[in-house]
Write a protein that holds these residues in place. Structure first.
Motif, mmCIF file in Angstrom:
data_model
loop_
_atom_site.group_PDB
_atom_site.id
_atom_site.type_symbol
_atom_site.label_atom_id
_atom_site.label_comp_id
_atom_site.label_asym_id
_atom_site.label_seq_id
_atom_site.Cartn_x
_atom_site.Cartn_y
_atom_site.Cartn_z
ATOM 1 N N MET B 325 0.912 -1.172 0.033
ATOM 2 C CA MET B 325 0.050 -0.126 -0.033
ATOM 3 C C MET B 325 0.759 1.316 -0.020
ATOM 4 S SD MET B 325 -3.050 -1.017 -0.235
ATOM 5 C CE MET B 325 -3.293 -2.679 -0.584
ATOM 6 N N LEU B 328 1.836 1.722 -3.499
ATOM 7 C CA LEU B 328 0.768 2.356 -4.089
ATOM 8 C C LEU B 328 0.293 3.667 -3.841
ATOM 9 C CD1 LEU B 328 -1.761 -0.805 -4.107
ATOM 10 C CD2 LEU B 328 -0.560 0.326 -6.341
ATOM 11 N N ARG B 329 0.446 4.254 -2.900
ATOM 12 C CA ARG B 329 0.186 5.635 -2.675
ATOM 13 C C ARG B 329 0.825 6.556 -3.226
ATOM 14 N NH1 ARG B 329 0.582 8.425 2.263
ATOM 15 N NH2 ARG B 329 2.450 7.589 2.514
ATOM 16 N N LYS B 354 -0.871 11.130 -11.072
ATOM 17 C CA LYS B 354 -1.807 10.488 -12.066
ATOM 18 C C LYS B 354 -1.432 9.902 -13.150
ATOM 19 C CE LYS B 354 -6.363 11.320 -13.687
ATOM 20 N NZ LYS B 354 -7.819 12.109 -13.886
ATOM 21 N N ARG B 357 0.032 6.490 -12.206
ATOM 22 C CA ARG B 357 -0.743 5.492 -12.057
ATOM 23 C C ARG B 357 -1.332 4.735 -13.226
ATOM 24 N NH1 ARG B 357 -1.675 5.517 -6.892
ATOM 25 N NH2 ARG B 357 -2.227 7.388 -5.578
ATOM 26 N N GLN B 361 -0.660 -0.869 -11.251
ATOM 27 C CA GLN B 361 -1.865 -1.149 -10.989
ATOM 28 C C GLN B 361 -1.876 -2.287 -9.868
ATOM 29 O OE1 GLN B 361 -4.971 0.275 -11.435
ATOM 30 N NE2 GLN B 361 -3.949 2.020 -12.327
ATOM 31 N N VAL B 362 -2.933 -2.364 -9.412
ATOM 32 C CA VAL B 362 -3.056 -3.503 -8.271
ATOM 33 C C VAL B 362 -4.126 -4.224 -8.569
ATOM 34 C CG1 VAL B 362 -4.440 -1.779 -6.918
ATOM 35 C CG2 VAL B 362 -3.473 -3.373 -5.766
#
Lengths: 265, 600
Positions: B325, B328-329, B354, B357, B361-362
């Motif tokens: 996590m 991912l932040r 952005k 991103r 990906q998750v």
């Protein structure tokens, strides 16, 4: 079966609206007319629900009151639930300073005695002013519930997934958080209608709400207090119960419709 | 001697679903019967029917005889005298009341059926806790359930089950919610408890590895029916039914000597350096003050090269998901650095974050939770596309393409997630993650919530996608067999630290850290002969409380090697925190590794 109840609520509400807005067309008396030949009459063919002490037609008065109360109740409920939804989701989703500021404001409004504040702000007589004043004191508890739900929803994996996709905060709220709140808000709005109508009656009773000669269901019920004749207040109270019942049935139905899992698990 | 005989049992749920369809089975005294099958096979319905605990509206037909006494059709009050006394159950989630002490809850079970004095029941409770291996039983009996770890709570449930020396214990997935290291010990306790009271056990599980080492006979169920029943060796060696053979094939196994592949010289796409994530723990009602710190991630470092798969493994609570996590932040970590595709996440502004991103990906663990239940599959898969400004005219075609890529059909696009199976839902989650053609995919236990065959299919899909799209995976998992199949490199985490990292072949063949060794030993082997003949090193105790700071090596309290070290060597463990060093190809954070790194 649940949605049948919702449909029944909708039909009932439409009927009440029809009665309130189309009723005056068939009523032989206007709400502001006075029949000097009939004071405090029992229901009769001439006056369908009798007359008041001052000779006004109870049927016409009740319908006039219902129109006022419906308008005030529905508008105040929608406004207060809307405010609760916006503030609750914003506070819950953003957290931090915004959350603390908004919840501090809600706590402040909760401890202020609403009647005192309304008396101070005493709206200048126009009934639409009552709507924001009533709504201002009804959103706090719902906002707190919405905030708590938003906080737990924020940690849901599908909300996280959306955020990790780069979806912006407001859009996440609209698309992923608010649908979960919809059923709560529907129920809350339907309950608030009744509360708003009754609160308006209380304010009017104290002379802070709808001013005479104008009437609302609340003032009519209030006038029945201590009066010898029961039917004017009875008619108003009956209509009040009918409105609240219809709105609650509708809210119940909406809650189920808004839940796509109802026939899932 | 047969203690439990089930004949032609039928269970129907309200709404017409038939959960159990004509099952007949017998359990002999002291025997262990394993019931396996995928979710929806009717295993739990069968157990609940035997216990008489089916929800209202369910119908039961057929016969359940315990010691030749019929149980079907008896009233709940009559069954209550049997339940807990002659017939006990252990559930998947330890079902303890949070407001009573553990000892009182065991004592209650004793008192309800035996009518002994309160003091005698208390003494018996302490005795039982001791039997299931809870240290300091008399003192711990006064503790509340939340003071116990998951494994200890499950042991308490076993103590309650054997309290009245039942003839049959039904255990429904008793270890499914536990870590492998704890699972092995709970199974040992269950076995010891069975020996102590001479009960028969019916063990329900989806894990064929668990059954192999534990059961005498196995019954395979599917769709409410019995597929086959037989002695455990026969079921595993020569299954008669094709379905059983398929189940056995779908289990990921550790094994097969794979030649060590040199690490490809490709660019590093993800680098993590000294990453730290501490959670403050606040206490107090009026004045909130900081009472301590949970060191969820405490300085980890690794790198992943393009096209490579790195697996992060460890017990629950070791910080592997938190680490994911944090990456991912894509923002500044508390300490340390995260570099994704050459960009330091601390220096990103909103627009560049952005944009990044799209590339990272998750896929989450639980597909039921990670898909919005109110959106259709098409909407879910289209969301990343609309978010990143893909023209609406292209979206429909792209959604169809993505669904096809993950092995779904176009008609699935109109469904809601709850209308899909677990495997299908996870495919939707993968399709959503692939929508923006990412270069790195972070996978948080992507198959842990799935059944055996769905698990195998999703892993095959992930492998295929990696080949075709050239993806890089960071794969968080606790199942070492799954990791062995998919990963190139493995990083083992313990209490917020990486204790060992290396190529999967080396690490599995010759683990250097005692913790890695214990993790590997705890994995049950789906082969009855091998499993029973195996010698394993088990860990002492549970994961230590992550709040208490430990001086020296954090693994010391559980380390099987530390007590055997000479005093001089042991002092090093007590005083110095073993550092994993900076090198990231193959390293171990242990003062006394089992094999010397670099000597090979």
């Amino acid at each position: 079966m649940r949605t049948r109840r919702g449909a029944a609520g909708a039909v009932l509400l439409v009927l009440v609206f029809l009665l309130a807005f189309a009723g005056p067309l068939v009523s032989p008396w206007g709400w502001d007319e006075t029949d000097f030949t009939a004071f405090r009459q029992e229901p009769s063919a001439r006056h369908w629900l009798g007359t008041t002490q001052s000779g006004r037609d109870v049927f016409a008065l009740t319908l006039r009151g219902a129109r006022r109360s419906l308008a005030i109740g529905l508008l105040a409920a929608v406004l207060s639930t809307g405010v609760a939804a916006v503030i609750g989701t914003a506070a819950g989703f953003a957290g931090g300073a915004l959350d603390r500021a908004l919840m501090w404001g809600a706590d402040l409004l909760l401890v202020l005695p609403p009647f005192l504040v309304v008396a101070l702000l005493a709206p200048g007589g126009a009934w639409p002013m009552l709507v924001p004043v009533l709504a201002a004191f009804m959103w706090m508890l719902t906002a707190k519930v919405v905030r708590a739900m938003t906080r737990s929803l924020r940690e849901r994996e599908y909300v996280l997934a959306a955020r990790f996709l780069g979806v912006s905060g407001p859009r996440v709220i609209v698309r992923h958080v608010s649908p979960r709140l919809a059923s709560l808000l529907a129920v809350d709005a339907s309950l608030t209608v009744g509360v708003a109508i009754i609160a308006e009656g209380g304010l009017s009773y104290l002379g802070l709400g709808v001013r005479p000669p104008d009437v609302s269901l609340g003032t009519l019920v209030a006038e029945g207090h201590g009066a010898a004749a029961t039917w004017p207040a009875g008619a108003a109270a009956g209509l009040l119960v009918l409105i609240v019942l219809a709105v609650n049935l509708l809210g119940d139905g909406l809650r189920d419709v808004l839940d796509p899992l109802r026939d899932g698990r | 001697m047969t203690v439990l005989r089930v004949t032609d049992l039928e269970v129907g749920y309200a709404g017409g679903a038939r959960a159990v369809r004509g099952v007949s089975v017998t359990v002999g005294a002291g025997e262990v019967l394993g019931i396996v099958g995928e979710s929806g096979a009717g295993k739990t319905a069968l157990a609940l029917a035997v216990m008489g605990l089916l929800p209202g509206g369910a119908t039961v037909a057929g016969s359940v005889r315990l010691h030749d006494e019929e149980l079907v059709g008896r009233s709940d009050a009559e069954l209550s005298r049997v339940r807990g006394k002659d017939l006990a159950m252990v559930f998947q989630e330890p079902a303890l009341t949070p407001v009573h002490t553990v000892g009182d809850q065991i004592a209650e079970t004793v008192r309800v059926h035996c009518g002994v004095t309160r003091a005698a029941a208390r003494a018996r409770a302490a005795e039982l806790l001791d039997l299931v291996g809870i240290p300091g039983a008399a003192r711990r009996a006064r503790a509340y359930p939340h003071e116990f770890s998951g494994g200890m709570r499950q042991r308490v449930m076993i103590a309650m089950a054997i309290a009245n020396e039942p003839s049959v214990i039904l255990a429904d997935e008793p270890t499914a919610a536990l870590d492998v290291t704890v699972q092995a010990r709970v199974l040992d306790v269950l076995r010891a408890a069975k020996e102590a009271v001479g009960a028969a056990i019916v063990l329900i599980t989806h894990d064929l590895g668990v059954i192999a080492g534990f059961a005498d006979r196995v019954m395979v169920m599917r769709g409410g029916k019995v597929v086959e029943t037989g002695p455990v060796e026969q079921i595993y060696r020569e299954p008669r039914a094709a379905y059983t053979a398929g189940l056995l094939r779908s289990i990921p196994r550790i094994g097969g000597a794979d030649a060590p592949r040199p690490r490809p010289e490709r660019p590093v796409v993800l680098r993590v350096d000294g990453l730290v994530r501490h959670h403050p723990v606040l206490k107090g009602t009026l004045v909130r003050r900081r009472a301590g710190t949970v060191r969820a991630v405490d300085g980890i470092g690794f790198d992943v090269r393009e096209g490579e798969t790195l697996a992060l493994v460890g017990e629950s609570g070791c910080g592997k998901t938190t680490a994911l996590m944090e990456i991912l932040r894509l923002s500044r970590p508390q300490e340390g650095r995260v570099v994704v595709l050459g960009q330091d996440t601390a220096s990103l502004n909103a627009a560049r974050r952005k944009a990044l991103r799209r590339d990272v990906q998750v896929v989450f663990q639980d597909p039921a939770a990670s898909l919005n239940p109110r959106m259709r599959v098409a909407g879910i898969v289209a969301e990343p596309l609309t978010t990143h400004g893909v023209p609406a005219s292209l979206i429909k075609g792209r959604v169809g393409e993505l669904l096809e890529q993950v092995g779904l059909k176009t008609e699935h696009a109109r469904r809601y997630p709850h209308e899909l199976s677990g495997g299908q839902r996870q495919r939707v989650g993968i399709a959503r993650a692939l929508a923006l053609e990412p270069r790195i995919l972070l996978l948080d236990e992507p198959v842990a919530a799935l059944d055996g065959s769905a698990q195998a299919a999703v892993i095959a899909l992930l492998e295929g996608l990696r080949e075709r799209l050239g993806l890089t995976y960071l794969f968080v998992a606790h199942d070492l067999a799954v990791v062995h199949r998919i990963a190139d490199r493995v990083a083992v985490m313990h209490m917020g630290r990486i204790v060992e990292i290396g190529p999967v072949g080396d690490l599995y063949r010759a683990p250097a850290h005692p913790y890695t060794r214990a993790l590997l030993d705890a994995v049950p082997v789906p082969d009855p002969l091998l499993e029973r003949g195996r010698r394993r090193v088990l860990l002492r105790g549970d994961t230590p409380d992550p709040m208490t700071p430990v001086r020296g090596c954090r693994f010391r309290s559980r380390c099987p090697r530390y007590p055997m070290l000479p005093a001089a060597d042991g002092r090093l463990c007590e005083e110095q925190d073993p550092s994993p060093g900076r090198e990231t190809d193959r390293l171990v954070a242990c003062h006394h590794p089992l094999v010397t790194i670099g000597a090979e």
